[in-house]
Design an enzyme around this catalytic site. Sequence first.
Site, PDB file in Angstrom:
ATOM      1  N   SER A  82     -27.269 -30.981  21.353  1.00  0.00           N
ATOM      2  CA  SER A  82     -26.605 -29.722  21.678  1.00  0.00           C
ATOM      3  C   SER A  82     -25.320 -30.000  22.479  1.00  0.00           C
ATOM      4  O   SER A  82     -24.440 -30.697  21.995  1.00  0.00           O
ATOM      5  CB  SER A  82     -27.582 -28.801  22.408  1.00  0.00           C
ATOM      6  OG  SER A  82     -27.151 -27.461  22.386  1.00  0.00           O
ATOM      7  N   ASP A 207     -32.969 -23.869  12.892  1.00  0.00           N
ATOM      8  CA  ASP A 207     -32.170 -23.791  14.120  1.00  0.00           C
ATOM      9  C   ASP A 207     -31.336 -22.507  14.086  1.00  0.00           C
ATOM     10  O   ASP A 207     -30.544 -22.304  13.157  1.00  0.00           O
ATOM     11  CB  ASP A 207     -31.265 -25.017  14.218  1.00  0.00           C
ATOM     12  CG  ASP A 207     -30.618 -25.178  15.583  1.00  0.00           C
ATOM     13  OD1 ASP A 207     -30.474 -24.167  16.298  1.00  0.00           O
ATOM     14  OD2 ASP A 207     -30.252 -26.311  15.923  1.00  0.00           O
ATOM     15  N   HIS A 235     -34.087 -25.741  17.283  1.00  0.00           N
ATOM     16  CA  HIS A 235     -33.019 -26.380  18.053  1.00  0.00           C
ATOM     17  C   HIS A 235     -33.528 -27.515  18.943  1.00  0.00           C
ATOM     18  O   HIS A 235     -32.723 -28.322  19.422  1.00  0.00           O
ATOM     19  CB  HIS A 235     -32.311 -25.326  18.905  1.00  0.00           C
ATOM     20  CG  HIS A 235     -31.003 -25.781  19.473  1.00  0.00           C
ATOM     21  ND1 HIS A 235     -29.904 -26.078  18.680  1.00  0.00           N
ATOM     22  CD2 HIS A 235     -30.601 -25.998  20.756  1.00  0.00           C
ATOM     23  CE1 HIS A 235     -28.900 -26.455  19.453  1.00  0.00           C
ATOM     24  NE2 HIS A 235     -29.289 -26.422  20.704  1.00  0.00           N
TER      25      HIS A 235
END
Length: 253
Positions: A82, A207, A235
């Site tokens: 991320s 995600d 995610h």
Amino acid sequence: MTHIHTEIYGQGQPLVMIHGWAMHTGIWRDFARQLAEVYQVICVDLPGHGRSEVLEPFDLETIAKTVLQAIPVQQFSVLGWSLGATVAMAMAEQAPQRIRHLVVLAGNPRFVQTEEWPGVKSQTLDGFVELLKTDVQQTLTRFLALQVNGLAHGKALLQSLKQALQECPPPPVAVLQAGLDVLKSSDLRAFIRNNPLPTSLILGEKDTLIPLSCGDAVRELNAGVNVHVLAAAGHAPFLSHPQQLLTALSHVL
């Protein structure tokens, strides 16, 4: 020099792991210990997160430079998740001679969606920015919920995320806001287009933050990037689908 907290597990080829926005190393310590059966795993707390000192300015170039200085080995593979993926790409751009393999996990060289690029809607990040001004805890809870939205066992995964986060106080609001600014403003597509390093993009099929279409978009920039899709994952696949992620990493590293 800004103190950057690291945790090191195992022996073997070094693998640096960089967590996401508002998180810290504890979020994937169990997964890191599984990886440590094969690699020397070096987990890094981003500046102002977990047990690392606050960094000023908290911008992508300075973050990447500071994290690179904190890594105790000269050459390593790096796995960024991320926001950590954005940092990992910036590190590879700054010091390609130190990186053996770049793994972008649930990340995107251009995090925010545009007319020609798939990503997170800018309104989503703007909503977090506004909510941060009044309620940090609610902002973090909402962000965690997005990461498990639509997954089987989503409630249990959300609880795991919350428990892991509680190990350390949340980052200061200014750091959280600056992290969102990094996600909103960073554009590493030119780096990916010209990147000579072995690079893998690992995406979760479900995600809600990084759409699957990012895989095709990245391959259009650089056909040499390996794209792996984890079936039914969201995610945070190191929590929801750790074995699937371990298998993917064993193929790419």
